[in-house]
Write a protein that holds these residues in place. Structure first.
Motif, PDB file in Angstrom:
ATOM      1  N   LEU A 237       0.823  -1.204   0.000  1.00 40.32           N
ATOM      2  CA  LEU A 237       0.000   0.000   0.000  1.00 40.32           C
ATOM      3  C   LEU A 237       0.863   1.262   0.000  1.00 40.32           C
ATOM      4  O   LEU A 237       0.602   2.196  -0.761  1.00 40.32           O
ATOM      5  CB  LEU A 237      -0.942   0.000   1.201  1.00 40.32           C
ATOM      6  N   GLY A 238       1.896   1.283   0.809  1.00 41.48           N
ATOM      7  CA  GLY A 238       2.754   2.465   0.903  1.00 41.48           C
ATOM      8  C   GLY A 238       3.456   2.790  -0.399  1.00 41.48           C
ATOM      9  O   GLY A 238       3.448   3.930  -0.863  1.00 41.48           O
ATOM     10  N   ALA A 239       4.057   1.772  -1.001  1.00 40.69           N
ATOM     11  CA  ALA A 239       4.745   2.003  -2.281  1.00 40.69           C
ATOM     12  C   ALA A 239       3.732   2.338  -3.370  1.00 40.69           C
ATOM     13  O   ALA A 239       4.009   3.162  -4.248  1.00 40.69           O
ATOM     14  CB  ALA A 239       5.570   0.774  -2.665  1.00 40.69           C
ATOM     15  N   GLY A 240       2.560   1.721  -3.298  1.00 38.42           N
ATOM     16  CA  GLY A 240       1.511   2.023  -4.273  1.00 38.42           C
ATOM     17  C   GLY A 240       1.044   3.470  -4.196  1.00 38.42           C
ATOM     18  O   GLY A 240       0.663   4.069  -5.209  1.00 38.42           O
ATOM     19  N   LEU A 241       1.094   4.043  -3.007  1.00 39.15           N
ATOM     20  CA  LEU A 241       0.683   5.438  -2.842  1.00 39.15           C
ATOM     21  C   LEU A 241       1.610   6.408  -3.569  1.00 39.15           C
ATOM     22  O   LEU A 241       1.199   7.515  -3.921  1.00 39.15           O
ATOM     23  CB  LEU A 241       0.596   5.806  -1.358  1.00 39.15           C
ATOM     24  N   THR A 242       2.849   6.001  -3.818  1.00 42.12           N
ATOM     25  CA  THR A 242       3.760   6.881  -4.555  1.00 42.12           C
ATOM     26  C   THR A 242       3.214   7.192  -5.946  1.00 42.12           C
ATOM     27  O   THR A 242       3.449   8.282  -6.470  1.00 42.12           O
ATOM     28  CB  THR A 242       5.171   6.274  -4.687  1.00 42.12           C
ATOM     29  N   PHE A 243       2.465   6.243  -6.510  1.00 43.30           N
ATOM     30  CA  PHE A 243       1.870   6.471  -7.828  1.00 43.30           C
ATOM     31  C   PHE A 243       0.827   7.583  -7.767  1.00 43.30           C
ATOM     32  O   PHE A 243       0.662   8.331  -8.726  1.00 43.30           O
ATOM     33  CB  PHE A 243       1.220   5.184  -8.352  1.00 43.30           C
ATOM     34  N   MET A 244       0.120   7.683  -6.639  1.00 39.99           N
ATOM     35  CA  MET A 244      -0.914   8.713  -6.504  1.00 39.99           C
ATOM     36  C   MET A 244      -0.306  10.109  -6.406  1.00 39.99           C
ATOM     37  O   MET A 244      -0.970  11.096  -6.706  1.00 39.99           O
ATOM     38  CB  MET A 244      -1.778   8.436  -5.270  1.00 39.99           C
ATOM     39  N   ILE A 245       0.943  10.183  -5.995  1.00 45.47           N
ATOM     40  CA  ILE A 245       1.620  11.471  -5.867  1.00 45.47           C
ATOM     41  C   ILE A 245       2.377  11.821  -7.147  1.00 45.47           C
ATOM     42  O   ILE A 245       2.200  12.890  -7.720  1.00 45.47           O
ATOM     43  CB  ILE A 245       2.579  11.457  -4.658  1.00 45.47           C
TER      44      ILE A 245
ATOM     45  N   SER B 144      -5.105   0.551 -10.378  1.00 45.58           N
ATOM     46  CA  SER B 144      -4.405   0.742  -9.100  1.00 45.58           C
ATOM     47  C   SER B 144      -5.308   1.372  -8.050  1.00 45.58           C
ATOM     48  O   SER B 144      -5.217   1.033  -6.867  1.00 45.58           O
ATOM     49  CB  SER B 144      -3.152   1.598  -9.303  1.00 45.58           C
ATOM     50  N   SER B 145      -6.165   2.279  -8.462  1.00 49.37           N
ATOM     51  CA  SER B 145      -7.094   2.908  -7.514  1.00 49.37           C
ATOM     52  C   SER B 145      -8.079   1.880  -6.963  1.00 49.37           C
ATOM     53  O   SER B 145      -8.341   1.845  -5.753  1.00 49.37           O
ATOM     54  CB  SER B 145      -7.858   4.049  -8.178  1.00 49.37           C
ATOM     55  N   ILE B 146      -8.616   1.058  -7.825  1.00 47.80           N
ATOM     56  CA  ILE B 146      -9.547   0.013  -7.383  1.00 47.80           C
ATOM     57  C   ILE B 146      -8.832  -0.939  -6.430  1.00 47.80           C
ATOM     58  O   ILE B 146      -9.348  -1.274  -5.356  1.00 47.80           O
ATOM     59  CB  ILE B 146     -10.150  -0.738  -8.582  1.00 47.80           C
TER      60      ILE B 146
END
Length: 155
Positions: free
Chosen positions: A17-25, A137-139
């Motif tokens: 989840l943490g690394a995936g959040l980098t995509f949102m930024i 990725s959002s889903i």
């Protein structure tokens, strides 16, 4: 073994989840960057997906399956644990979306970014692939968060 599986499961979910959040930024921020910065950002994000997100997802999924098998062997009543079944089902769907769809899409974005740098202009397919990656990725991210809710709150 049980404590190790729990620790690896929690670490896997956290890194996933943490690394995936980098995509949102960085994904949206890259839109406003020069071609070179945009391409380097997406090549880096593709690597983050391959080196952190996908392996952490796999660890979380495999340890989740292992923990479930331990519960079954211990004669845990799965019928009354709706929270556990919801956590497992949501986590499994999120893992499938991440490994089967998001990881190849991120790799594709990295390839398109590299090609864009070589051509000196953004590949036409890049925006379409980025949008698909953002959707998948959002889903997956929402499913992981809801899965974590069921695991923590046990409603």
């Amino acid at each position: 073994m049980h404590a190790l599986a729990i620790a690896l499961h929690l670490i896997g979910v956290s890194v996933w989840l943490g690394a995936g959040l980098t995509f949102m930024i960085f994904g949206p921020a890259a839109k406003r960057m020069s071609l070179e910065s945009w391409a380097n950002t997406w090549m880096t994000l593709a690597r983050v997906q391959q080196v952190l997100v996908a392996p952490a997802c796999a660890v979380a999924t495999l340890t989740g399956i292992l923990l479930t098998m331990e519960l079954v062997q211990g004669h845990f009543d799965m019928g009354g644990a709706t929270w556990l079944m919801a956590m497992q089902a949501l986590g499994m769907v999120a893992a499938i979306l991440t490994i089967v769809f998001a990881t190849p899409l991120a790799g594709r974005m990295g390839t398109l970014a590299r090609r864009s740098l070589e051509k000196g202009q953004m590949e036409p397919a890049a925006e379409r692939v980025r949008k698909m990656l953002a959707l998948v990725s959002s889903i997956s991210g929402v499913l992981v968060l809801v899965s974590m809710y069921f695991g923590a709150a046990k409603p």
